[in-house]
Scaffold this motif. Structure first.
Motif, PDB file in Angstrom:
ATOM      1  N   LYS A  96       0.925  -1.253   0.025  1.00 21.56           N
ATOM      2  CA  LYS A  96      -0.117   0.011   0.037  1.00 21.56           C
ATOM      3  C   LYS A  96       0.953   1.361   0.264  1.00 21.56           C
ATOM      4  N   ALA A  97       1.869   1.336   0.585  1.00 25.84           N
ATOM      5  CA  ALA A  97       2.810   2.434   0.608  1.00 25.84           C
ATOM      6  C   ALA A  97       3.422   2.605  -0.571  1.00 25.84           C
ATOM      7  N   ALA A  98       3.742   1.405  -1.454  1.00 25.10           N
ATOM      8  CA  ALA A  98       4.390   1.713  -2.598  1.00 25.10           C
ATOM      9  C   ALA A  98       3.322   2.249  -3.583  1.00 25.10           C
ATOM     10  N   GLN A  99       2.314   1.818  -3.610  1.00 23.15           N
ATOM     11  CA  GLN A  99       1.271   2.519  -4.242  1.00 23.15           C
ATOM     12  C   GLN A  99       0.909   3.957  -4.050  1.00 23.15           C
ATOM     13  N   ALA A 100       0.961   4.307  -2.674  1.00 26.43           N
ATOM     14  CA  ALA A 100       0.877   5.630  -2.425  1.00 26.43           C
ATOM     15  C   ALA A 100       2.123   6.474  -2.769  1.00 26.43           C
ATOM     16  N   HIS A 101       3.313   5.772  -2.753  1.00 20.66           N
ATOM     17  CA  HIS A 101       4.506   6.653  -3.224  1.00 20.66           C
ATOM     18  C   HIS A 101       4.516   6.601  -4.792  1.00 20.66           C
TER      19      HIS A 101
END
Length: 307
Positions: free
Chosen positions: A250-255
């Motif tokens: 999820k953090a990778a998607q947000a980044h």
């Protein structure tokens, strides 16, 4: 290219938190990914100010809880009070019922009180006397922590650390930025000049767009290989959990969304690995704070990058 609204949000917070652009970026990424953020650093480097600035710039409801040794769970969640007119108990919500909640110096209170945040952090809900209350959207816990070698602190248990999407360290600013901060006396004075540049509705909309950021199977395999590497590395006693892998994705998607893309690339994974995995790993022997980051870099170097 960074999303214009996100860029404006970054610039607004940067005007208050000078010289820590990466920390500001990770705070925004955590918010976009519906995650919680743990900020560690010595007193007086701007941890609390970062939380204040993010709340003001996003027009989100904000509550600050100062964690102390005598703080009780009801001081966070709320309490039921008897209403003599209605002849029944009424629940009075605590400060956790807000959009951005600052748990200031979270490791200065006892584990029982720390655990009062677990359900809120994981499920965005609070259960009180067999009733469940849904927390407002967007919702984010931003906790600050002094290094554990300071007197009067209680190290956070692994179960709570695992509920933080990311862990960032806020250090001393570069001399030129620190000189400017000293001249301006206090960044809290600058907070009065911060206006919201993104509404709550826009934050919720951006979070929904983050959910739609594409993740190719090869990139997901790359992420999972890194997760598996944390469980097999000879220097690690306990690796990343399944929840940690979910937060990582999820953090990778947000980044990716922060960078203006609708798809995740391996560089998103590599950039976020120290922030997402560092606080989740328990090393067999740890002498320095940077040891976890060194081990993470060893794992990244050993895993082939998909092309």
């Amino acid at each position: 290219m960074t999303n214009p609204a996100v860029r404006q949000l970054q610039n607004t917070i940067d005007s208050v938190i000078k010289g820590n652009g990466e920390a500001v970026k990770m705070a925004i990424v955590a918010l976009l990914g519906r995650g919680n953020l743990l900020i560690e650093g010595v007193p007086g480097v701007g941890k609390t100010t970062l939380a204040f600035a993010l709340a003001k710039a996003t027009d989100c409801g904000f509550q600050r809880i100062q964690f102390t040794s005598d703080l009780m769970p009801t001081d966070i969640i709320g309490v039921s009070i008897y209403n003599p007119e209605r002849k029944e108990f009424e629940f009075k919500p605590g400060p956790v019922f807000s959009n951005i909640v600052l748990a200031d110096e979270i490791n200065r209170t006892n584990p029982k009180t720390q655990s009062a945040l677990l359900e809120a952090m994981n499920e965005k809900k609070v259960s009180v006397e067999r009733k469940t209350f849904v927390l407002p959207e967007p919702f984010m816990i931003m906790a600050t922590q002094n290094p554990i070698e300071f007197h009067g602190t209680f190290p956070l248990p692994e179960s709570q650390l695992d509920r933080f999407m990311m862990h960032i360290k806020l250090g001393y600013a570069a001399p030129e930025h620190e000189r400017l901060a000293v001249r301006e006396q206090t960044s809290f004075g600058l907070l009065d000049e911060v206006n919201h540049v993104v509404t709550k509705a826009e934050i919720i909309s951006m979070q929904a767009m983050v959910d739609r950021v594409l993740v190719d199977d090869s990139v997901l395999d790359y992420l999972m290989t890194i997760i598996t590497g944390t469980r097999r590395h000879e220097k690690i006693r306990l690796g990343a959990s399944t929840r940690g892998a979910q937060f990582f994705l999820k953090a990778a998607q947000a980044h990716a969304y922060y960078e203006g893309r609708d798809y995740v690339i391996p560089d998103d994974i590599k950039t976020l690995a120290p922030f997402v995995l560092g606080h989740r790993l328990i090393l067999k022997a740890r002498k320095f704070i940077s040891d976890a980051e060194i081990v993470i870099n060893e794992i990244l170097d050993a895993v082939p990058v998909p092309v």
